[in-house]
Motif scaffolding. Structure first.
Motif, PDB file in Angstrom:
ATOM      1  N   LEU A  43       0.749  -1.167  -0.010  1.00 22.23           N
ATOM      2  CA  LEU A  43      -0.062  -0.112   0.124  1.00 22.23           C
ATOM      3  C   LEU A  43       0.745   1.417   0.069  1.00 22.23           C
ATOM      4  O   LEU A  43       1.971   1.155   0.745  1.00 22.23           O
ATOM      5  N   GLN A  44       0.515   2.298  -0.807  1.00 22.24           N
ATOM      6  CA  GLN A  44       1.029   3.487  -0.775  1.00 22.24           C
ATOM      7  C   GLN A  44       0.262   4.816  -1.200  1.00 22.24           C
ATOM      8  O   GLN A  44      -0.606   4.472  -1.751  1.00 22.24           O
ATOM      9  N   ILE A  45       0.794   5.818  -0.650  1.00 18.97           N
ATOM     10  CA  ILE A  45      -0.066   7.214  -0.775  1.00 18.97           C
ATOM     11  C   ILE A  45       0.977   8.335  -1.304  1.00 18.97           C
ATOM     12  O   ILE A  45       2.117   8.333  -0.919  1.00 18.97           O
ATOM     13  N   TRP A  89      -2.428   3.537  -4.055  1.00 13.22           N
ATOM     14  CA  TRP A  89      -2.088   2.503  -4.951  1.00 13.22           C
ATOM     15  C   TRP A  89      -1.911   1.439  -3.989  1.00 13.22           C
ATOM     16  O   TRP A  89      -1.470   1.474  -2.729  1.00 13.22           O
ATOM     17  N   ALA A  90      -2.688   0.227  -4.280  1.00 13.99           N
ATOM     18  CA  ALA A  90      -2.486  -0.948  -3.541  1.00 13.99           C
ATOM     19  C   ALA A  90      -2.381  -2.373  -4.357  1.00 13.99           C
ATOM     20  O   ALA A  90      -2.892  -2.460  -5.267  1.00 13.99           O
ATOM     21  N   ARG A  91      -1.750  -3.334  -3.578  1.00 17.30           N
ATOM     22  CA  ARG A  91      -1.823  -4.681  -4.464  1.00 17.30           C
ATOM     23  C   ARG A  91      -1.867  -5.750  -3.409  1.00 17.30           C
ATOM     24  O   ARG A  91      -1.626  -5.430  -2.200  1.00 17.30           O
ATOM     25  N   TYR A  92      -2.796  -6.922  -3.909  1.00 17.09           N
ATOM     26  CA  TYR A  92      -2.680  -8.058  -2.869  1.00 17.09           C
ATOM     27  C   TYR A  92      -2.399  -9.155  -3.943  1.00 17.09           C
ATOM     28  O   TYR A  92      -3.145  -9.245  -4.701  1.00 17.09           O
ATOM     29  N   ASP A  93      -1.246  -9.712  -3.681  1.00 15.72           N
ATOM     30  CA  ASP A  93      -0.849 -10.872  -4.623  1.00 15.72           C
ATOM     31  C   ASP A  93      -0.668 -10.066  -5.919  1.00 15.72           C
ATOM     32  O   ASP A  93       0.090  -9.165  -6.337  1.00 15.72           O
ATOM     33  N   ARG A  94      -1.542 -10.587  -7.015  1.00 16.67           N
ATOM     34  CA  ARG A  94      -1.414 -10.008  -8.318  1.00 16.67           C
ATOM     35  C   ARG A  94      -2.658  -9.162  -8.498  1.00 16.67           C
ATOM     36  O   ARG A  94      -2.635  -8.823  -9.750  1.00 16.67           O
ATOM     37  N   PHE A  95      -3.475  -8.993  -7.661  1.00 16.53           N
ATOM     38  CA  PHE A  95      -4.663  -7.921  -7.896  1.00 16.53           C
ATOM     39  C   PHE A  95      -3.930  -6.761  -7.533  1.00 16.53           C
ATOM     40  O   PHE A  95      -3.396  -6.511  -6.411  1.00 16.53           O
ATOM     41  N   LEU A 242       9.975   5.872   1.986  1.00 20.10           N
ATOM     42  CA  LEU A 242       9.818   6.897   1.210  1.00 20.10           C
ATOM     43  C   LEU A 242      10.376   7.043   0.127  1.00 20.10           C
ATOM     44  O   LEU A 242      11.656   6.589  -0.011  1.00 20.10           O
ATOM     45  N   SER A 243       9.806   7.508  -1.225  1.00 23.13           N
ATOM     46  CA  SER A 243      10.451   7.474  -2.491  1.00 23.13           C
ATOM     47  C   SER A 243       9.897   8.968  -2.976  1.00 23.13           C
ATOM     48  O   SER A 243       9.106   9.646  -2.597  1.00 23.13           O
ATOM     49  N   THR A 244      10.512   9.371  -3.906  1.00 21.08           N
ATOM     50  CA  THR A 244      10.180  10.741  -4.811  1.00 21.08           C
ATOM     51  C   THR A 244      10.107  10.370  -6.196  1.00 21.08           C
ATOM     52  O   THR A 244      10.944   9.456  -6.673  1.00 21.08           O
ATOM     53  N   SER A 245       9.399  11.015  -6.910  1.00 18.94           N
ATOM     54  CA  SER A 245       9.147  10.849  -8.593  1.00 18.94           C
ATOM     55  C   SER A 245       9.250  12.167  -9.370  1.00 18.94           C
ATOM     56  O   SER A 245       8.708  13.167  -8.565  1.00 18.94           O
ATOM     57  N   MET A 273       5.810  12.761  -3.863  1.00 23.00           N
ATOM     58  CA  MET A 273       6.391  12.090  -2.818  1.00 23.00           C
ATOM     59  C   MET A 273       5.632  10.945  -2.239  1.00 23.00           C
ATOM     60  O   MET A 273       4.461  11.136  -2.042  1.00 23.00           O
ATOM     61  N   THR A 274       6.140   9.756  -2.171  1.00 24.83           N
ATOM     62  CA  THR A 274       5.242   8.464  -1.989  1.00 24.83           C
ATOM     63  C   THR A 274       5.861   8.092  -0.543  1.00 24.83           C
ATOM     64  O   THR A 274       6.917   7.820  -0.361  1.00 24.83           O
ATOM     65  N   TYR A 275       4.828   7.564   0.306  1.00 24.59           N
ATOM     66  CA  TYR A 275       5.033   6.830   1.634  1.00 24.59           C
ATOM     67  C   TYR A 275       4.353   5.421   1.377  1.00 24.59           C
ATOM     68  O   TYR A 275       3.269   5.307   1.026  1.00 24.59           O
ATOM     69  N   ARG A 276       5.232   4.322   1.539  1.00 28.90           N
ATOM     70  CA  ARG A 276       4.913   2.948   1.347  1.00 28.90           C
ATOM     71  C   ARG A 276       4.620   2.464   2.817  1.00 28.90           C
ATOM     72  O   ARG A 276       5.694   2.701   3.460  1.00 28.90           O
TER      73      ARG A 276
END
Length: 277
Positions: A43-45, A89-95, A242-245, A273-276
């Motif tokens: 999960l990330q915002i 953005w979110a992921r569960y396995d391949r979904f 934390l990441s940046t784009s 700026m993304t927080y995971r």
């Protein structure tokens, strides 16, 4: 009359589009996320800035003359009252799932020698007038999909969902009639929903640097004639969470229904700026 958002560049700019003027995704996913040992959930915002310019044709109220619009980001920022952009953005396995929300509020002021009469206006009409157009736009894109490719450092997701639009215009007109100042205002809003289909590609370049590309298309005369969007970013991991784009984004739509026209394209550089979790 015109106000700049003090919080704009922080969240938005914490202008629109659009828009826009969905705007969709500044996801930053670490290359390790495609390893066999990755967690099922991710999960990330991402709050982000979008220095977008605007070009297109609009009508501020039903059956008003269509007005060509072309503005740089600086022009839009001058008219900006508030703007905000955020992505989940979110992921569960391949979904996978993504949600993106965009809100802007602007005031555009002009003086006209000849203007269309507002609906409901009675009595003499000024031959010239000052016109303020307050525009509020909300756009949200909700998509879900399945990861069809998952190899070391590279993933590909196929997506489908909806893009929701709501545009509200308040037109204020004031001018002299027989040496007396008269004024009136009129407010209209319209909404629609577009189906969209798209894809998202992620590729890890190094342990910390990655490339992301996402695009979709929709409308298909269900809501608008067509809507489209494309986003490309380079992403850099700063910490474990934390990441940046940085990249470039385009969002377009051509909506014409019941006397309303909203045919616009927003495009410009993005910074997120993304927080995971």
């Amino acid at each position: 009359m015109k106000k700049k958002a003090t919080a704009g560049l922080a969240a938005f700019l914490a202008l629109a589009t659009s828009c826009a003027f969905a705007a969709d995704i500044l996801p930053v996913e670490a290359p390790e996320a495609v390893d066999a040992g990755r967690p099922l959930w991710a999960l990330q915002i991402t709050p982000y800035m979008w220095a977008a310019g605007l070009k297109g044709d609009i009508s501020p109220f039903r059956r008003a003359p269509t007005i060509p619009v072309e503005k740089s980001f600086g022009d839009i920022f001058d008219d900006l009252n508030f703007g905000g952009f955020v992505n989940l953005w979110a992921r569960y396995d391949r979904f996978v799932f993504s949600g993106d929300a965009m809100y802007t509020s602007t005031t555009d002021a002009h003086s006209f020698g000849s203007i269309p009469q507002l609906p409901g206006w009675t009595g003499p009409y000024p031959s010239s007038a000052d016109v303020d157009v307050d525009t509020k736009q909300f756009t949200s894109t909700l998509t879900g999909g399945y990861r069809v490719l998952d190899v070391s450092g590279t993933t590909l997701d196929l997506l489908g969902g909806l893009r929701i639009w709501h545009v509200s215009n308040r037109v204020k007109v004031g001018g002299l009639v027989n040496n007396t100042y008269v004024s009136a205002s009129h407010k209209e809003s319209f909404s629609w929903v577009d189906p969209v289909i798209g894809a998202r590609l992620f590729h890890g370049l190094t342990d910390r640097l990655s490339f992301h590309l996402q695009a979709d298309v929709g409308g298909f005369d269900v809501g608008s004639k067509i809507t489209y969007q494309a986003l490309a970013t380079f992403n850099y991991i700063l910490t474990d969470h934390l990441s940046t784009s940085v990249g470039y984004k385009v969002l377009g739509v051509d909506y014409r229904h019941d006397g309303h026209v909203f045919d616009t394209k927003l495009h410009g550089p993005v910074l997120g700026m993304t927080y995971r979790f």
